[in-house]
Scaffold this motif. Sequence first.
Motif, short mmCIF file in Angstrom:
data_model
loop_
_atom_site.label_atom_id
_atom_site.label_comp_id
_atom_site.label_asym_id
_atom_site.label_seq_id
_atom_site.Cartn_x
_atom_site.Cartn_y
_atom_site.Cartn_z
N UNK A 1 22.50 -42.99 80.69
CA UNK A 1 21.99 -42.11 79.68
C UNK A 1 21.07 -41.08 80.32
N UNK A 2 21.23 -39.86 79.89
CA UNK A 2 20.42 -38.78 80.43
C UNK A 2 19.01 -38.88 79.87
N UNK A 3 18.07 -38.81 80.74
CA UNK A 3 16.67 -38.89 80.33
C UNK A 3 16.26 -37.61 79.61
N UNK A 4 15.51 -37.73 78.52
CA UNK A 4 15.03 -36.52 77.84
C UNK A 4 14.11 -35.70 78.74
N UNK A 5 13.48 -36.38 79.69
CA UNK A 5 12.59 -35.68 80.62
C UNK A 5 13.39 -34.73 81.51
N UNK A 6 14.58 -35.13 81.92
CA UNK A 6 15.41 -34.27 82.75
C UNK A 6 15.87 -33.04 81.98
N UNK A 7 16.23 -33.23 80.72
CA UNK A 7 16.63 -32.09 79.90
C UNK A 7 15.45 -31.15 79.67
N UNK A 8 14.27 -31.73 79.47
CA UNK A 8 13.07 -30.91 79.26
C UNK A 8 12.74 -30.13 80.54
N UNK A 9 12.85 -30.79 81.69
CA UNK A 9 12.58 -30.11 82.96
C UNK A 9 13.56 -28.95 83.19
N UNK A 10 14.82 -29.17 82.86
CA UNK A 10 15.82 -28.12 83.03
C UNK A 10 15.52 -26.95 82.11
N UNK A 74 23.67 -34.87 84.73
CA UNK A 74 25.05 -35.22 84.39
C UNK A 74 25.62 -36.24 85.36
N UNK A 75 25.30 -36.07 86.64
CA UNK A 75 25.79 -37.01 87.65
C UNK A 75 25.16 -38.38 87.45
N UNK A 76 23.88 -38.43 87.11
CA UNK A 76 23.21 -39.69 86.87
C UNK A 76 23.78 -40.38 85.63
N UNK A 77 24.06 -39.60 84.61
CA UNK A 77 24.65 -40.17 83.40
C UNK A 77 26.03 -40.74 83.70
N UNK A 78 26.79 -40.07 84.52
CA UNK A 78 28.12 -40.55 84.89
C UNK A 78 28.02 -41.81 85.72
N UNK A 79 27.07 -41.87 86.62
CA UNK A 79 26.94 -43.06 87.47
C UNK A 79 26.35 -44.25 86.71
N UNK A 80 25.64 -44.01 85.62
CA UNK A 80 25.11 -45.10 84.82
C UNK A 80 26.23 -45.90 84.14
#
Length: 83
Positions: A1-10, A74-80
């Motif tokens: 799952x993509x962290x909301x923190x990563x989306x906020x940072x982007x 996206x890569x982290x979400x895919x690997x999760x």
Amino acid sequence: MTSPLQKKNASLLKSISILSALDAGFFFVGNIVLLLLNMSHPGVVLASFVVVFVGVAVAVASAALSHLVKKAAALQEQSDWTI
């Protein structure tokens, strides 16, 4: 799952990119207007190009980092989802 923190940072990096580009553009236009109104020395306008270049460099760097953070999320979400 993509962290909301990563989306906020982007999104924050994207905002930094846009604001830096706008600031550099505003500074450039302001210097040209002052030069045309004969209220600024041409040497000052030439020296201000360094400031404009730094602003554009910050805008490009933050846009690139924003893109990389999105790709990493996206890569982290895919690997999760893999075992």
